[in-house]
Structure formats: structure tokens, C-alpha cells
Design an enzyme around this catalytic site. Structure first.
Site, mmCIF file in Angstrom:
data_model
loop_
_atom_site.group_PDB
_atom_site.id
_atom_site.type_symbol
_atom_site.label_atom_id
_atom_site.label_comp_id
_atom_site.label_asym_id
_atom_site.label_seq_id
_atom_site.Cartn_x
_atom_site.Cartn_y
_atom_site.Cartn_z
ATOM 1 N N THR A 229 1.754 7.000 0.419
ATOM 2 C CA THR A 229 0.876 5.886 0.027
ATOM 3 C C THR A 229 0.953 5.619 -1.469
ATOM 4 O OG1 THR A 229 -1.408 5.086 0.224
ATOM 5 C CG2 THR A 229 -1.152 7.337 -0.506
ATOM 6 N N ARG B 39 -6.930 9.484 -9.922
ATOM 7 C CA ARG B 39 -7.533 9.643 -8.585
ATOM 8 C C ARG B 39 -6.448 10.007 -7.570
ATOM 9 N NH1 ARG B 39 -6.821 7.217 -3.212
ATOM 10 N NH2 ARG B 39 -8.820 7.259 -2.154
ATOM 11 N N THR C 68 -1.392 2.931 3.323
ATOM 12 C CA THR C 68 -0.792 4.218 3.695
ATOM 13 C C THR C 68 0.034 4.096 4.976
ATOM 14 O OG1 THR C 68 -2.751 5.280 2.779
ATOM 15 C CG2 THR C 68 -1.316 6.686 4.084
ATOM 16 N N THR D 104 -5.092 7.255 7.728
ATOM 17 C CA THR D 104 -4.991 6.170 6.753
ATOM 18 C C THR D 104 -6.414 5.672 6.501
ATOM 19 O OG1 THR D 104 -4.695 4.501 8.473
ATOM 20 C CG2 THR D 104 -2.708 5.462 7.574
ATOM 21 N N GLY D 105 -6.573 4.915 5.430
ATOM 22 C CA GLY D 105 -7.913 4.400 5.120
ATOM 23 C C GLY D 105 -8.550 5.176 3.986
ATOM 24 N N SER E 216 0.810 -1.231 0.000
ATOM 25 C CA SER E 216 0.000 0.000 0.000
ATOM 26 C C SER E 216 0.837 1.272 0.000
ATOM 27 C CB SER E 216 -0.935 0.011 1.204
ATOM 28 O OG SER E 216 -0.205 0.141 2.393
#
Ligand code: GLY
Length: 337
Positions: free
Chosen positions: A215, A225, A197, A248-249, A82
Site C-alpha cells: 500500500t 505514520r 491497499t 485493507t481499509g 492507493s
């Protein structure tokens, strides 16, 4: 050596602290004097990242160098799917990186988004901060800027990441010309779209605050994106008088709530970093009318060396970690939803 004074800590408030092999209960378990470096990952990755970061701090006395060194570890590791090299690619199979850096003493920032073919995105972001009059470079401009500073163009797509992407692609639809994988292995991993991330936050011995988020973003994203990670105030924010926070996420949710900025502002109002992380997550829950089917995790540290860590879902990286003069500790993220 880090290992000679390593302390392990599990659980959130009131949890067990293993200090020199002895179990104790700690009233405010996550308060240590600066210098301190905090990472959004738990024990395994936390140690990998924070050990070298701490060594750099001890050697150079530069907390900016230290957090960069820590973030570079994840960026250069092909096993991290990631972040950086080895990160899962966009829907066209191209690895595209986002990162930002903040420097507390000057409140200066640098960021890169949709950066391709360059391994250490956070180091490029730092150069944007230190060597340009801009704050965010994107896409081909970011790549050319990196090359101008001597970065080498490389293929960031490892075989492991390519096969994972191929499986995702072959499983997308029964109505396209990509047949299902031969092994018919519709594994969970193939469908997972991580937004892993890493955040590395540091406060030096003089109380100055530094931070990095880096990330490869949402796996299999639409090309172009950009997530929260290169957006100052979303994936990272700090204020030299208050502390720092990182996310993160699912980046879209962090962007639309200015998540890291909000967390730091809550700390400015006197909130403990733990409570601030939880409140910022509650804002996401409220905006989504109570229904969340994604994960976001916040970490935060204030100038007193108090650490907070909370997430929406009990999966993914369920801990964060930090290192200080008293050693390494991992803490469990409080689940909020
Ligand atoms: N938080 C990383 C991303 O959404 O891209």
C-alpha cells in the site's frame, strides 16, 4: 489463456455462478481446489492482477513469485492511487509505502514501512525476508537496503496524485496562506482519504500458503505514520496449516484488533473463511461501541480453497476475486455493519 476458461461469479453465499455461459446455483460457491490465488480487488483490478500472477504460477511453479508478480502489477500502475507508484502521498506530498510478505512453508516474514522513492515495496519486503536476519526495515534504512539490492530511486508522485494532494492541501483551512483552488472545485475526490491497499494470497498445488500486502497507506497521513499493511498479524497473516488472511481499509483499527491474525485463528478453530472475516469485523464494531464511520475489508482463504470476503461499509472495493484451474471469479464482499 485465462479468458478462454473465465468463469464469472457474482454475490456471496447462494449467488449466481456463470459457468461456461450457464447460470447455476452453487451450494458452497467459493470452494476450489488449490492452486488458488486470491486478490482483495474485484473484477477489473482482480483480472489485471490475477492474470499475470496465474501466468507466473504456471510458468515457474513458484507461488511466492506468483503473488509477488500480482502485487507488482498494482505497485507499478500509475492509475492505482492507493498502492506504489501513483499512490497518494503523505501530508508533505511524499509517497511513502508499506508492505509485508509471508512464506508459509518456513513461516518466515519480511516487511518495509515508510519506504520512499522505491517502486516495488513488496519485492523489497521479500528481500528483507530472504536476505536479512530481520523482519521489518523502515524509512531511510529500508530505502538504502533497496538501493543496495539494485533498486533505482525514482519519483513516485505522479502529476495526478500531486494535483489531488494540492487540492486537499489548499482546502485544509481558510486561515492559512494556501488559497483555495482556482477552479473552486471542492470535489469529493479531493477530500477522500483512501486507504486502498491490495492483498494477494496464494496456495500452491502442494498446499503451501503465501501472501503479500502492499500500500501507499492513508492518503495525506502525518509523515512517519505506518498503517497495518507492513505489520504481520494486522495487514497480513498466514499459517501453513490453516490458510491466509489480509486486510485493507483503516489500518489503525486493523492493528488494534490484530485483524488478519484473528481471522486466521478463527479459521484454525474451524470457521469458514467467510464467517471468520465477518467475525473479525464484528470485533472492530464492538471495540468502537457499534459506531463505525470508516471501512475495513478482510479477505481469507483456507486450505480447502474456500474464500471469504467481508467489509464494514458498502463502498470502496466491494468485491474480491480469485483464480484457480477453473478460471477467474469475483465475489461480492458481505457487508457486516
Ligand atoms: N490499510 C492501509 C493503511 O491503513 O495504511
Amino acid at each position: 489463456m485465462m479468458t478462454s476458461r473465465r468463469d464469472f461469479f457474482k454475490g456471496a453465499a447462494g449467488a449466481v455462478l456463470l459457468l461456461n455461459g450457464k447460470k447455476t446455483l452453487s451450494a458452497d460457491p467459493v470452494a476450489v481446489a488449490a492452486p488458488i490465488i486470491v486478490c482483495s480487488r474485484g473484477t477489473e483490478w482482480g483480472e489485471k492482477v490475477l492474470g499475470p500472477a496465474w501466468n507466473t504460477w504456471e510458468k515457474t511453479g513458484s507461488m511466492m513469485d506468483a503473488v509477488e508478480r500480482g502485487a507488482n502489477i498494482a505497485e507499478l500502475d500509475p492509475e492505482d492511487s492507493s498502492v506504489g507508484y501513483g499512490g497518494l502521498p503523505n501530508e508533505e506530498g511524499v509517497v511513502s509505502l508499506d508492505s509485508c510478505v509471508m512464506h508459509g512453508p518456513t513461516h518466515n516474514c519480511g516487511a518495509v514501512a515508510a519506504l520512499e522513492k522505491i517502486k516495488r515495496a513488496c519485492s523489497v519486503a521479500r528481500l528483507v525476508m530472504e536476505r536479512t536476519d530481520h523482519m521489518l526495515l523502515v524509512g531511510d534504512g529500508a530505502r538504502r537496503f533497496a538501493v543496495a539490492h539494485g533498486f533505482v530511486e525514482e519519483n513516485l508522485l505522479t502529476d495526478k496524485a500531486r494535483l489531488n494532494w494540492l487540492k486537499w492541501k489548499e482546502n485544509l483551512s481558510e486561515n492559512d496562506d494556501w488559497l483555495p483552488p482556482k477552479d473552486d472545485d471542492y470535489s469529493h475526490e479531493a477530500y477522500q482519504r483512501p486507504t486502498g491497499t491490495i492483498n494477494v494470497l496464494g496456495i500452491d498445488a502442494g498446499g503451501d500458503v503465501f501472501g503479500i500486502t502492499t500500500t501507499s497507506g492513508l492518503a495525506f497521513k502525518i509523515p512517519g505514520r505506518v498503517g497495518d499493511s507492513p505489520i504481520i498479524g494486522a495487514g497480513l497473516y498466514l499459517d501453513n496449516r490453516v490458510g491466509a488472511a489480509g486486510a485493507t481499509g483503516r489500518g489503525e483499527e486493523v492493528i488494534r484488533t490484530c485483524g488478519s491474525f484473528l481471522t486466521v485463528e478463527l479459521m484454525r478453530q474451524g470457521m469458514h473463511p467467510q464467517k471468520a472475516c465477518e467475525e473479525a469485523l464484528k470485533r472492530i464494531i464492538a471495540i468502537n461501541k457499534g459506531s463505525v464511520d470508516f471501512n475495513v475489508k478482510y479477505i481469507a482463504v483456507d486450505k480447502k480453497g474456500r474464500v471469504g470476503c467481508a467489509q464494514l461499509k458498502p463502498y470502496g472495493e466491494t468485491h474480491c476475486s480469485f483464480i484457480s484451474d477453473t478460471g477467474f471469479r469475483a465475489i461480492k464482499a458481505q457487508v457486516v455493519s
